[in-house]
Design a protein around this motif. Structure first.
Motif, PDB file in Angstrom:
ATOM      1  N   GLY A 123      34.749 -23.520 -33.145  1.00  0.00           N
ATOM      2  CA  GLY A 123      35.088 -22.948 -34.430  1.00  0.00           C
ATOM      3  C   GLY A 123      34.257 -21.712 -34.760  1.00  0.00           C
ATOM      4  N   LEU A 124      34.692 -20.994 -35.793  1.00  0.00           N
ATOM      5  CA  LEU A 124      34.029 -19.758 -36.194  1.00  0.00           C
ATOM      6  C   LEU A 124      32.564 -19.990 -36.548  1.00  0.00           C
ATOM      7  CD1 LEU A 124      34.178 -16.734 -36.977  1.00  0.00           C
ATOM      8  CD2 LEU A 124      34.903 -17.470 -39.257  1.00  0.00           C
ATOM      9  N   ASN A 125      32.299 -20.988 -37.380  1.00  0.00           N
ATOM     10  CA  ASN A 125      30.919 -21.242 -37.817  1.00  0.00           C
ATOM     11  C   ASN A 125      30.025 -21.680 -36.667  1.00  0.00           C
ATOM     12  OD1 ASN A 125      31.600 -20.615 -40.474  1.00  0.00           O
ATOM     13  ND2 ASN A 125      32.113 -22.733 -40.980  1.00  0.00           N
ATOM     14  N   GLN A 126      30.541 -22.575 -35.823  1.00  0.00           N
ATOM     15  CA  GLN A 126      29.741 -23.037 -34.690  1.00  0.00           C
ATOM     16  C   GLN A 126      29.500 -21.911 -33.695  1.00  0.00           C
ATOM     17  OE1 GLN A 126      31.315 -26.485 -32.669  1.00  0.00           O
ATOM     18  NE2 GLN A 126      29.658 -26.542 -31.163  1.00  0.00           N
ATOM     19  N   GLY A 127      30.519 -21.069 -33.504  1.00  0.00           N
ATOM     20  CA  GLY A 127      30.368 -19.935 -32.595  1.00  0.00           C
ATOM     21  C   GLY A 127      29.330 -18.945 -33.096  1.00  0.00           C
ATOM     22  N   ALA A 128      29.381 -18.628 -34.398  1.00  0.00           N
ATOM     23  CA  ALA A 128      28.409 -17.697 -34.981  1.00  0.00           C
ATOM     24  C   ALA A 128      26.999 -18.276 -34.905  1.00  0.00           C
ATOM     25  CB  ALA A 128      28.791 -17.392 -36.425  1.00  0.00           C
ATOM     26  N   GLY A 171      24.930 -21.371 -23.686  1.00  0.00           N
ATOM     27  CA  GLY A 171      26.041 -20.956 -24.549  1.00  0.00           C
ATOM     28  C   GLY A 171      27.317 -20.611 -23.827  1.00  0.00           C
ATOM     29  N   SER A 172      27.319 -20.689 -22.497  1.00  0.00           N
ATOM     30  CA  SER A 172      28.471 -20.213 -21.723  1.00  0.00           C
ATOM     31  C   SER A 172      29.743 -20.998 -21.991  1.00  0.00           C
ATOM     32  CB  SER A 172      28.136 -20.255 -20.225  1.00  0.00           C
ATOM     33  OG  SER A 172      27.794 -21.575 -19.829  1.00  0.00           O
ATOM     34  N   ASP A 173      29.624 -22.287 -22.267  1.00  0.00           N
ATOM     35  CA  ASP A 173      30.814 -23.112 -22.492  1.00  0.00           C
ATOM     36  C   ASP A 173      31.295 -23.088 -23.946  1.00  0.00           C
ATOM     37  OD1 ASP A 173      30.912 -23.875 -19.845  1.00  0.00           O
ATOM     38  OD2 ASP A 173      29.674 -25.647 -20.150  1.00  0.00           O
ATOM     39  N   LEU A 174      30.564 -22.391 -24.816  1.00  0.00           N
ATOM     40  CA  LEU A 174      30.927 -22.341 -26.233  1.00  0.00           C
ATOM     41  C   LEU A 174      31.431 -20.953 -26.655  1.00  0.00           C
ATOM     42  CD1 LEU A 174      27.887 -24.345 -27.661  1.00  0.00           C
ATOM     43  CD2 LEU A 174      30.169 -25.212 -27.103  1.00  0.00           C
ATOM     44  N   THR A 175      30.631 -19.949 -26.365  1.00  0.00           N
ATOM     45  CA  THR A 175      30.995 -18.577 -26.753  1.00  0.00           C
ATOM     46  C   THR A 175      30.932 -17.608 -25.578  1.00  0.00           C
ATOM     47  OG1 THR A 175      28.693 -18.020 -27.299  1.00  0.00           O
ATOM     48  CG2 THR A 175      30.053 -18.958 -29.054  1.00  0.00           C
ATOM     49  N   GLY A 176      30.456 -18.064 -24.456  1.00  0.00           N
ATOM     50  CA  GLY A 176      30.208 -17.184 -23.330  1.00  0.00           C
ATOM     51  C   GLY A 176      28.739 -16.870 -23.177  1.00  0.00           C
ATOM     52  N   GLY A 177      27.952 -17.187 -24.210  1.00  0.00           N
ATOM     53  CA  GLY A 177      26.521 -16.927 -24.158  1.00  0.00           C
ATOM     54  C   GLY A 177      26.208 -15.472 -23.900  1.00  0.00           C
ATOM     55  N   CYS A 178      26.868 -14.582 -24.632  1.00  0.00           N
ATOM     56  CA  CYS A 178      26.803 -13.147 -24.329  1.00  0.00           C
ATOM     57  C   CYS A 178      25.530 -12.467 -24.813  1.00  0.00           C
ATOM     58  CB  CYS A 178      28.002 -12.437 -24.936  1.00  0.00           C
ATOM     59  SG  CYS A 178      29.568 -13.119 -24.374  1.00  0.00           S
ATOM     60  N   GLY A 192      42.940  -6.229 -27.636  1.00  0.00           N
ATOM     61  CA  GLY A 192      43.423  -5.990 -28.997  1.00  0.00           C
ATOM     62  C   GLY A 192      42.918  -6.971 -30.029  1.00  0.00           C
ATOM     63  N   VAL A 193      41.756  -7.604 -29.780  1.00  0.00           N
ATOM     64  CA  VAL A 193      41.224  -8.585 -30.732  1.00  0.00           C
ATOM     65  C   VAL A 193      39.882  -8.130 -31.305  1.00  0.00           C
ATOM     66  CG1 VAL A 193      42.406 -10.523 -29.633  1.00  0.00           C
ATOM     67  CG2 VAL A 193      40.101  -9.899 -28.871  1.00  0.00           C
ATOM     68  N   HIS A 194      39.555  -6.848 -31.156  1.00  0.00           N
ATOM     69  CA  HIS A 194      38.255  -6.352 -31.601  1.00  0.00           C
ATOM     70  C   HIS A 194      38.130  -6.266 -33.115  1.00  0.00           C
ATOM     71  CE1 HIS A 194      40.978  -2.968 -31.316  1.00  0.00           C
ATOM     72  NE2 HIS A 194      40.190  -2.259 -32.099  1.00  0.00           N
ATOM     73  N   LYS A 195      39.267  -6.368 -33.835  1.00  0.00           N
ATOM     74  CA  LYS A 195      39.237  -6.308 -35.295  1.00  0.00           C
ATOM     75  C   LYS A 195      39.361  -7.681 -35.942  1.00  0.00           C
ATOM     76  CE  LYS A 195      41.143  -1.615 -35.630  1.00  0.00           C
ATOM     77  NZ  LYS A 195      42.234  -0.782 -36.192  1.00  0.00           N
ATOM     78  N   THR A 196      39.428  -8.725 -35.144  1.00  0.00           N
ATOM     79  CA  THR A 196      39.595 -10.064 -35.696  1.00  0.00           C
ATOM     80  C   THR A 196      38.290 -10.554 -36.316  1.00  0.00           C
ATOM     81  OG1 THR A 196      39.017 -11.116 -33.595  1.00  0.00           O
ATOM     82  CG2 THR A 196      41.336 -10.619 -33.976  1.00  0.00           C
ATOM     83  N   THR A 197      38.431 -11.481 -37.263  1.00  0.00           N
ATOM     84  CA  THR A 197      37.251 -12.051 -37.922  1.00  0.00           C
ATOM     85  C   THR A 197      36.354 -12.758 -36.928  1.00  0.00           C
ATOM     86  OG1 THR A 197      38.529 -12.365 -39.950  1.00  0.00           O
ATOM     87  CG2 THR A 197      36.482 -13.611 -39.746  1.00  0.00           C
ATOM     88  N   GLU A 198      36.946 -13.469 -35.972  1.00  0.00           N
ATOM     89  CA  GLU A 198      36.163 -14.216 -34.993  1.00  0.00           C
ATOM     90  C   GLU A 198      35.277 -13.285 -34.178  1.00  0.00           C
ATOM     91  OE1 GLU A 198      39.345 -14.570 -35.514  1.00  0.00           O
ATOM     92  OE2 GLU A 198      39.569 -16.656 -36.195  1.00  0.00           O
TER      93      GLU A 198
END
Length: 233
Positions: A123-128, A171-178, A192-198
Motif C-alpha cells: 500500500g501507499l503508506n507502507q511503501g512510503a 526493501g526489494s520485495d516491497l518497493t524495490g528498495g531503491c 507514464g506513471v511519473h505523475k501518479t500519487t504512488e
C-alpha cells in the motif's frame, strides 16, 4: 568541489551510467543463472557484482570531484550549506532526472523485455514508510562513515556498500528498495506513471523527507569535537 557547469554535466552522465549499470548487472546475472548454479552461488555472485558496481560509482564520484547519481546525496549537501549552496545543489537534481530518463529510453529500445523498473507491491503508506526508513538509515550510515572514517577510501566504501546492499535486499520485495528518486523516475516516466500519487509520495517525498530528518537527527545526536585548548604556562 567542481564548478556548477561541470557538476551538471557529470551528474547527468553518472546517472545515465548508473541506470545502465543496473541493467548490465542484471544481464550478467541472468547469463550466470543459465549455467544452472545453485541458489547460494547465484545470490553470492549477484551481491558481489552489486558491491563492485557501488565501488565503481563511488570512485567515479570521487574522480569527478563530487558528481552524484542520487538526488538524496545532493539534497544532503544542500541542507548542510548556506542558501546559495542549497540552490546550487537543488539545481542539479533535474539533470540527474534527465540522465535517468534518457538512459531508460535507450534501455527500452535495446532490451524492451528485460525489466520494467521497481514495482510497488504494498500500500501507499507502507511503501512510503519503507522507502523512508531505508533512506533514513542509509543517510545516517553515510554521515557516520564520513565523520569517522576519512583516511581509508576502501574501508569506508566497503562498509557503505555492504550496508546499502543489505538495505536494498530488505526493501526489494516491497518497493524495490531503491533509495534513489532519479533512477526510479526514469522508469516511471517511460511507463507514464511519473505523475501518479504512488510514485511521487513513495519514491520522492518519502526519501527526501527521510534525508532531511536523518541530517537533523545526526546533528542532534553527534556533536562536533571541541577544539583542544592549548596549555598556557
Amino acid at each position: 568541489m567542481a564548478g556548477m557547469g561541470q557538476l551538471i554535466v557529470t551528474d547527468t552522465i553518472l546517472t545515465f551510467m548508473w541506470v545502465w549499470a543496473g541493467i548490465i548487472v542484471r544481464i550478467i546475472v541472468q547469463y550466470f543463472n543459465t549455467l544452472r548454479c545453485n541458489d547460494y552461488v547465484s545470490e553470492t555472485f549477484k551481491c558481489s557484482l552489486t558491491v563492485a558496481n557501488m565501488f565503481l560509482f563511488t570512485y567515479l564520484a570521487k574522480l569527478t570531484n563530487g558528481a552524484a547519481y542520487n538526488p538524496v546525496v545532493v539534497f544532503i549537501n544542500a541542507v548542510n550549506g548556506d542558501f546559495v549552496t542549497f540552490l546550487f545543489n537543488i539545481g542539479r537534481i533535474p539533470f540527474q532526472v534527465f540522465g535517468a530518463v534518457i538512459g531508460v529510453r535507450l534501455i527500452l529500445e535495446k532490451f524492451p523485455e528485460l525489466w520494467r523498473g521497481p514495482e510497488l507491491v504494498v500500500g501507499l503508506n507502507q511503501g512510503a514508510l519503507t522507502e523512508g526508513l531505508l533512506t533514513f538509515t542509509q543517510v545516517l550510515i553515510a554521515l557516520g562513515l564520513d565523520r569517522n572514517i576519512r583516511d581509508s577510501f576502501f574501508r569506508k566504501t566497503w562498509m557503505n556498500s555492504i550496508l546499502k546492499l543489505a538495505l536494498h535486499i530488505l526493501g526489494s520485495d516491497l518497493t524495490g528498495g531503491c533509495m534513489n528518486p532519479a533512477a526510479v523516475v526514469g522508469w516511471a516516466y517511460a511507463l507514464g506513471v511519473h505523475k501518479t500519487t504512488e510514485h511521487i509520495v513513495v519514491y520522492w517525498f518519502a526519501p527526501i523527507e527521510a534525508s532531511l530528518l536523518a541530517v537533523w537527527t545526526f546533528k542532534r545526536l553527534v556533536r562536533r569535537p571541541e577544539p583542544k585548548k592549548l596549555k598556557t604556562h
